[in-house]
Every structure is written in C-alpha cells, then in structure tokens.
Design an enzyme around this catalytic site. Structure first.
Site, PDB file in Angstrom:
ATOM      1  N   GLY A  11       4.282  -5.143   6.880  1.00 12.31           N
ATOM      2  CA  GLY A  11       4.788  -6.396   6.284  1.00 12.31           C
ATOM      3  C   GLY A  11       4.487  -7.661   7.056  1.00 12.31           C
ATOM      4  N   ASN A  13       1.988  -9.673   6.709  1.00 16.43           N
ATOM      5  CA  ASN A  13       1.550 -10.719   5.764  1.00 16.43           C
ATOM      6  C   ASN A  13       2.726 -11.256   4.953  1.00 16.43           C
ATOM      7  OD1 ASN A  13      -1.487 -11.260   5.684  1.00 16.43           O
ATOM      8  ND2 ASN A  13      -1.380  -9.034   5.887  1.00 16.43           N
ATOM      9  N   LYS A  84      -0.827   1.776  -3.487  1.00 19.48           N
ATOM     10  CA  LYS A  84      -0.936   2.540  -4.745  1.00 19.48           C
ATOM     11  C   LYS A  84      -1.700   1.734  -5.801  1.00 19.48           C
ATOM     12  CE  LYS A  84       1.002   6.507  -4.173  1.00 19.48           C
ATOM     13  NZ  LYS A  84       1.392   6.556  -2.859  1.00 19.48           N
ATOM     14  N   LEU A  85      -2.339   2.464  -6.708  1.00 18.85           N
ATOM     15  CA  LEU A  85      -3.079   1.799  -7.780  1.00 18.85           C
ATOM     16  C   LEU A  85      -2.079   1.179  -8.761  1.00 18.85           C
ATOM     17  CD1 LEU A  85      -6.030   1.426  -8.755  1.00 18.85           C
ATOM     18  CD2 LEU A  85      -5.615   3.343 -10.303  1.00 18.85           C
ATOM     19  N   ILE A  86      -2.374  -0.033  -9.203  1.00 22.58           N
ATOM     20  CA  ILE A  86      -1.488  -0.723 -10.153  1.00 22.58           C
ATOM     21  C   ILE A  86      -1.967  -0.367 -11.569  1.00 22.58           C
ATOM     22  CG2 ILE A  86      -0.735  -3.014 -10.931  1.00 22.58           C
ATOM     23  CD1 ILE A  86       0.076  -2.975  -8.134  1.00 22.58           C
ATOM     24  N   ASN A 100      -4.823 -10.035  -4.186  1.00 22.89           N
ATOM     25  CA  ASN A 100      -4.751  -9.002  -3.144  1.00 22.89           C
ATOM     26  C   ASN A 100      -5.439  -9.522  -1.885  1.00 22.89           C
ATOM     27  OD1 ASN A 100      -4.478  -6.268  -2.020  1.00 22.89           O
ATOM     28  ND2 ASN A 100      -6.690  -6.118  -2.290  1.00 22.89           N
ATOM     29  N   HIS A 102      -7.606  -8.258   1.311  1.00 20.66           N
ATOM     30  CA  HIS A 102      -8.389  -7.122   1.794  1.00 20.66           C
ATOM     31  C   HIS A 102      -8.899  -7.484   3.185  1.00 20.66           C
ATOM     32  CE1 HIS A 102     -10.835  -3.529   1.412  1.00 20.66           C
ATOM     33  NE2 HIS A 102     -11.816  -4.202   1.976  1.00 20.66           N
ATOM     34  N   ASP A 143     -10.668  -3.651  -5.549  1.00 28.01           N
ATOM     35  CA  ASP A 143     -11.374  -4.670  -4.755  1.00 28.01           C
ATOM     36  C   ASP A 143     -12.532  -5.358  -5.477  1.00 28.01           C
ATOM     37  OD1 ASP A 143      -9.683  -3.987  -2.620  1.00 28.01           O
ATOM     38  OD2 ASP A 143     -11.048  -2.419  -1.949  1.00 28.01           O
ATOM     39  N   GLU A 172      -5.839 -13.196   8.511  1.00 26.45           N
ATOM     40  CA  GLU A 172      -5.115 -12.918   7.261  1.00 26.45           C
ATOM     41  C   GLU A 172      -3.863 -13.776   7.167  1.00 26.45           C
ATOM     42  OE1 GLU A 172      -4.331  -8.792   6.269  1.00 26.45           O
ATOM     43  OE2 GLU A 172      -6.031  -8.143   7.444  1.00 26.45           O
TER      44      GLU A 172
HETATM   45  C1  GRF Z   1      -3.537  -5.895   5.902  1.00 28.14           C
HETATM   46  O1  GRF Z   1      -4.560  -5.659   6.822  1.00 28.14           O
HETATM   47  C2  GRF Z   1      -4.110  -6.195   4.551  1.00 28.14           C
HETATM   48  O2  GRF Z   1      -5.340  -6.850   4.578  1.00 28.14           O
HETATM   49  C3  GRF Z   1      -4.283  -4.836   3.958  1.00 28.14           C
HETATM   50  O3  GRF Z   1      -3.174  -4.096   4.421  1.00 28.14           O
HETATM   51  C4  GRF Z   1      -2.704  -4.647   5.653  1.00 28.14           C
HETATM   52  C5  GRF Z   1      -1.257  -4.940   5.494  1.00 28.14           C
HETATM   53  O4  GRF Z   1      -0.671  -5.338   6.707  1.00 28.14           O
HETATM   54  N1  GRF Z   1      -4.430  -4.884   2.522  1.00 28.14           N
HETATM   55  P1  GRF Z   1       0.828  -5.881   6.759  1.00 28.14           P
HETATM   56  O5  GRF Z   1       1.697  -4.814   6.104  1.00 28.14           O
HETATM   57  O6  GRF Z   1       0.851  -7.167   5.977  1.00 28.14           O
HETATM   58  O7  GRF Z   1       1.139  -6.074   8.182  1.00 28.14           O
END
Ligand code: GRF
Length: 205
Positions: A11, A13, A84-86, A100, A102, A143, A172
C-alpha cells in the site's frame, strides 16, 4: 472527486495518494478495496479512517462493488498493486475511469505474469539502463490500455533487481498522484486511442 483504490499488498502507493499535497482538496479516497482481508494497505486505510471492502472469493462480488462505488459517486478507480484480474463488465461500467500503475516502461515488461519482482528481475537481466513506472488506462487486456504517463529512472548503476524496484517505487510515488491530479482536473483526454494531457485552459474545449 471521489476515488477508490484497489490494492493487494503493502500500500505504499495508496499512502502516496492519501498524503499527497497536490491532491489535498482535489480528491478524496472513499474506499480501499482488496482481494485479501489482511494486507498492509488496509492498515494504512485504517490509519486514515478510510472505508475498506474485500472483493472476490473472500468478500463481495464485483457487481455488488459496482453498486457501492456508484452510490459513493466514484469518479476514478486506481489500481495500485491489485493482483487479480478485473472482470470485463466492471471495466466496461467504469470505461476510461480505471487507471493502473505498472512498475516498468510499457509496452515492455507487461502482460500476464509480469508483476512485482518478476518485472524488475526481467529488467535487471536485460541490462537496460533505464526503467520507470507507467500509468495507463485499464481495458480488458493486461497492461495494454492507453498509456497516460511514464517516468524515466536511471538504473545504470543498480546492482540488483531489488535496487531497481526501490528506485522505480520512488518514482511511482511521484507519478501516480500527479496523474490522479490531472484526471481530477479533467486534463486527460483520449483521442484516437491515444492520451493527450491538456492544459487547464484547454480542458473546457
Ligand atoms: C507497485 O510497484 C506497483 O507498480 C505495482 O504493484 C506495486 C504495489 O506497491 N502494480 P504498493 O502496494 O503500492 O506498495
């Protein structure tokens, strides 16, 4: 704008969005959704008094979740490490309102099985000198939705996949709140399948 964040793990992000200064007063995280009943991201949600929901085998269905998100007038859904796939119906219902993040420069290093450390290990093996996160719209293919924004990260001195992961993660935490802010300001347009970021003045035309 009300937003919902989908998570499966740590978590960081989610935290970057909640604590972002540029997003203060612009967006509110109204729900944090996970496929797991116990994950680091839920602890962060708890800390900030944000509601949580579990979706999938261990919780509610995607159609129940759709109703809840509509009731909460959710303008944007952010997938931040959701594994998981949406389902297609959910993607269609929220067309052009799901993004999303990535951890690599798409369209390279994307697709099924390319998540978490797998991505950074592949980048490390390749000997690439740059990497970095991509934020893109979500469609029915992994993606492959239109790319909104990317950030380049110099990885030429990185000595391991872990080091690359940590460098990319820092980027990110800058990129994702930036894109969420642009979306909330209605500055992300899609023209012929490509994303165009418009200025504050242009956004009304
Ligand atoms: C991140 O590296 C993001 O790019 C990927 O999953 C990771 C999630 O990290 N899709 P966090 O849970 O936000 O720390």
């Amino acid at each position: 704008m009300n937003i919902a964040v989908f998570v499966s793990g740590r978590g960081s992000n989610l935290r970057a969005i909640i604590e972002s200064k540029i997003l203060a007063g612009l967006v509110e995280v109204v729900l944090v959704i996970s496929d797991k009943s116990d994950c680091g991201a839920f602890k962060i949600a708890e800390q900030f008094n944000t509601g949580t929901a579990v979706v999938g085998k261990k919780g509610i269905s995607f159609s129940e979740l759709t109703k809840i998100l509509d009731e909460k007038k959710t303008g944007l859904i952010v997938l931040a490490g959701f594994l998981k796939l949406i389902p297609a119906e959910f993607v269609n219902h929220f067309e052009n309102r799901i993004i999303n993040i990535h951890p690599a420069l798409l369209p390279s290093y994307g697709g099924k099985g390319m998540y978490g450390h797998h991505v950074h290990e592949a980048v490390f093996k390749s000997g690439d000198k740059i990497s970095g996160p991509t934020v893109h719209f979500v469609n029915s293919e992994y993606d492959r939705g239109a790319i909104i924004s990317q950030k380049f990260v110099d990885i030429s001195k990185a000595k391991s996949a872990e080091e690359i992961a940590s460098l990319v993660l820092q980027a990110e935490h800058i990129l994702l709140p930036e894109v969420v802010g642009l979306f909330a300001q209605n500055r992300i347009k899609i023209e012929n399948g490509k994303v165009k970021i418009v200025s504050l003045e242009e956004r009304r035309s």
